[in-house]
Design a protein around this motif. Structure first.
Motif, mmCIF file in Angstrom:
data_model
loop_
_atom_site.group_PDB
_atom_site.id
_atom_site.type_symbol
_atom_site.label_atom_id
_atom_site.label_comp_id
_atom_site.label_asym_id
_atom_site.label_seq_id
_atom_site.Cartn_x
_atom_site.Cartn_y
_atom_site.Cartn_z
ATOM 1 N N UNK A 166 0.837 -1.202 0.000
ATOM 2 C CA UNK A 166 0.000 0.000 0.000
ATOM 3 C C UNK A 166 0.874 1.255 0.000
ATOM 4 N N UNK A 167 0.415 2.288 -0.698
ATOM 5 C CA UNK A 167 1.078 3.580 -0.626
ATOM 6 C C UNK A 167 0.676 4.244 0.693
ATOM 7 N N UNK A 168 1.648 4.409 1.589
ATOM 8 C CA UNK A 168 1.404 5.100 2.852
ATOM 9 C C UNK A 168 1.508 6.610 2.668
ATOM 10 N N UNK A 169 2.455 7.021 1.829
ATOM 11 C CA UNK A 169 2.593 8.435 1.437
ATOM 12 C C UNK A 169 2.644 8.441 -0.091
ATOM 13 N N UNK A 170 1.867 9.302 -0.703
ATOM 14 C CA UNK A 170 1.800 9.298 -2.161
ATOM 15 C C UNK A 170 1.666 10.720 -2.675
ATOM 16 N N UNK A 171 1.971 10.887 -3.950
ATOM 17 C CA UNK A 171 1.810 12.168 -4.644
ATOM 18 C C UNK A 171 0.990 11.890 -5.909
ATOM 19 N N UNK A 172 -0.291 11.532 -5.739
ATOM 20 C CA UNK A 172 -1.087 11.096 -6.891
ATOM 21 C C UNK A 172 -1.357 12.193 -7.915
ATOM 22 N N UNK A 173 -1.249 13.466 -7.498
ATOM 23 C CA UNK A 173 -1.545 14.576 -8.413
ATOM 24 C C UNK A 173 -0.287 15.274 -8.924
ATOM 25 N N UNK A 174 0.854 14.660 -8.690
ATOM 26 C CA UNK A 174 2.128 15.285 -9.066
ATOM 27 C C UNK A 174 2.185 15.590 -10.558
ATOM 28 N N UNK A 175 1.618 14.726 -11.370
ATOM 29 C CA UNK A 175 1.683 14.906 -12.827
ATOM 30 C C UNK A 175 0.328 15.308 -13.419
ATOM 31 N N UNK A 176 -0.606 15.669 -12.558
ATOM 32 C CA UNK A 176 -1.936 16.034 -13.033
ATOM 33 C C UNK A 176 -1.865 17.268 -13.928
ATOM 34 N N UNK A 177 -2.466 17.168 -15.094
ATOM 35 C CA UNK A 177 -2.471 18.262 -16.084
ATOM 36 C C UNK A 177 -1.062 18.675 -16.502
ATOM 37 N N UNK A 178 -0.114 17.745 -16.401
ATOM 38 C CA UNK A 178 1.270 18.022 -16.800
ATOM 39 C C UNK A 178 1.780 16.866 -17.652
ATOM 40 N N UNK A 179 2.750 17.157 -18.495
ATOM 41 C CA UNK A 179 3.414 16.122 -19.288
ATOM 42 C C UNK A 179 4.910 16.248 -19.067
ATOM 43 N N UNK A 180 5.402 15.738 -17.961
ATOM 44 C CA UNK A 180 6.833 15.894 -17.656
ATOM 45 C C UNK A 180 7.694 15.239 -18.733
ATOM 46 N N UNK A 181 8.744 15.931 -19.103
ATOM 47 C CA UNK A 181 9.696 15.308 -20.018
ATOM 48 C C UNK A 181 10.521 14.272 -19.275
ATOM 49 N N UNK A 182 10.799 14.557 -17.988
ATOM 50 C CA UNK A 182 11.650 13.658 -17.204
ATOM 51 C C UNK A 182 11.121 13.528 -15.786
ATOM 52 N N UNK A 183 10.991 12.294 -15.334
ATOM 53 C CA UNK A 183 10.714 11.996 -13.926
ATOM 54 C C UNK A 183 12.003 11.458 -13.313
ATOM 55 N N UNK A 203 14.790 23.887 -18.236
ATOM 56 C CA UNK A 203 13.960 24.491 -19.285
ATOM 57 C C UNK A 203 12.930 23.535 -19.876
ATOM 58 N N UNK A 204 12.822 22.339 -19.316
ATOM 59 C CA UNK A 204 11.729 21.429 -19.667
ATOM 60 C C UNK A 204 11.080 20.972 -18.366
ATOM 61 N N UNK A 205 9.919 20.366 -18.472
ATOM 62 C CA UNK A 205 9.178 19.923 -17.293
ATOM 63 C C UNK A 205 9.869 18.716 -16.658
ATOM 64 N N UNK A 206 10.308 18.890 -15.398
ATOM 65 C CA UNK A 206 10.967 17.818 -14.661
ATOM 66 C C UNK A 206 10.226 17.612 -13.338
ATOM 67 N N UNK A 219 0.922 4.359 -12.763
ATOM 68 C CA UNK A 219 -0.413 4.729 -12.288
ATOM 69 C C UNK A 219 -0.630 6.225 -12.150
ATOM 70 N N UNK A 220 0.439 6.963 -11.823
ATOM 71 C CA UNK A 220 0.244 8.362 -11.471
ATOM 72 C C UNK A 220 0.993 9.353 -12.360
ATOM 73 N N UNK A 221 1.856 8.857 -13.245
ATOM 74 C CA UNK A 221 2.561 9.773 -14.137
ATOM 75 C C UNK A 221 2.777 9.142 -15.513
ATOM 76 N N UNK A 222 1.714 8.593 -16.119
ATOM 77 C CA UNK A 222 1.871 7.928 -17.416
ATOM 78 C C UNK A 222 2.140 8.889 -18.566
#
Length: 339
Positions: free
Chosen positions: A73-90, A117-120, A175-178
């Protein structure tokens, strides 16, 4: 007289050899005790599997075989980290849950994602403290609320569970940053030249690659069969004598599509505690070999800092704490200088 001198030299030589052999024996006995202690701890957890300070540890089927698949189970999570974003690099940073200082150092050096200069996007992957502690967990949750970059599941945060930690990262991306293009998995004692990685290895102006997985490629190695090594893998866990080619664990990068492919195939095969070798096993099962990296860009060892040299590498190992801070300050100050 000469005979006495020769006898004395022989006795000294025998003494030195015996001392050396005794030292080796002590070293191996200590290693063995460490592994046996870990085995005993795991066995106790297997018998009880009871919550400790409201933190539950999963059952181990074999002391050196991370249980997987398992409903972690995720005890601590950032499910909205990539919401409405398209990161070039995670960037997925591997470290121990109690190592707050290393996380601060990274956030204030190459992990300051606002300077690129890109979404990270960056997340720190952690497990539970080996000795269950509500205080450690509370501090971690406060840190997560402050920085929004901690991802934690309910497995023990040990060296032998690095594979579980990396698979947690694969699950999180899936699941959270596809929408991400690429993912970098890196240890917390590394120098990472994010700009060089982005513009000279991944190339944001080109179409995103698929089935891409690269780093320092290790070939023609096999499992350690002696219990004296922390990399010990018994036959019953991994019977083959060689590992497929894999990328060295301190730092490797891959296209985001590989996160789901590796996460999916890991549900079907036996997991081993050697995290980087296990990634190679997954690649082998997927019939996707590692991609040869640009020469000298990824370094799994420590290289002496030189500003001009470091401008043309992506990673260097064994840089952390104040040494990383000093390196980074000089690196940024000389960024505009010609080499």
């Amino acid at each position: 007289m000469k005979g006495r001198i020769c006898s004395l030299k022989f006795l000294v030589l025998v003494f030195l050899v015996q001392t050396f052999m005794f030292g080796c024996l002590v070293f191996y006995e200590r290693k063995l005790k460490m592994i046996n202690k870990w085995n005993e701890d795991s066995a106790k957890l297997q018998k009880t599997n009871k919550p400790v300070n409201n933190l539950t540890y999963p059952v181990f089927k074999h002391p050196l075989a991370p249980p997987y698949p398992f409903p972690y189970k995720f005890l601590i999570n950032q499910p909205d980290k990539c919401k409405n974003r398209k990161p070039f690099l995670v960037i997925m940073v591997i470290g121990q849950c109690q190592d707050l200082e290393s996380r601060h150092t990274i956030r204030e050096t190459w992990g300051n994602v606002s300077i690129y200069d890109v979404e990270v996007v960056m997340v720190f992957l952690v497990g539970l403290p080996r000795i269950a502690s509500e205080r450690t967990q509370n501090v971690l949750e406060e840190e997560s609320e402050t920085f929004g970059d901690i991802v934690q599941q309910d497995f023990m945060d040990t060296y032998y569970n690095l594979t579980l930690k990396t698979l947690m990262g694969m699950e999180w991306v899936t699941k959270f940053c596809p929408s991400a293009s690429y993912v970098m998995k890196i240890d917390n004692d590394m120098f990472l030249n994010v700009d060089y990685l982005i513009h000279n290895v991944l190339y944001p102006d080109l179409p995103v690659r698929t089935n891409y997985f690269t780093g320092v490629i290790v070939k023609n190695t096999g499992p350690m069969r002696s219990k004296a090594y922390k990399w010990y893998i018994p036959n019953e866990i991994y019977p083959n004598n060689t590992y497929p080619p894999y990328c060295s664990g301190p730092g490797y990068v891959f296209s985001a599509d590989m996160a789901k492919k590796i996460y999916d195939v890991a549900q079907e095969i036996r997991v081993i505690s050697m995290e980087d070798a296990f990634m190679g096993i997954c690649l082998y099962e997927l019939q996707i070999p590692p991609t040869e990296p640009p020469r000298n860009v990824f370094n799994g060892h420590k290289i002496q800092y030189n500003h001009c040299k470091f401008r043309k590498v992506a990673t260097a190992h064994h840089y952390h704490g104040q040494e990383l801070r000093r390196l980074w300050a000089d690196f940024l100050a000389k960024k505009s200088q010609k080499c």
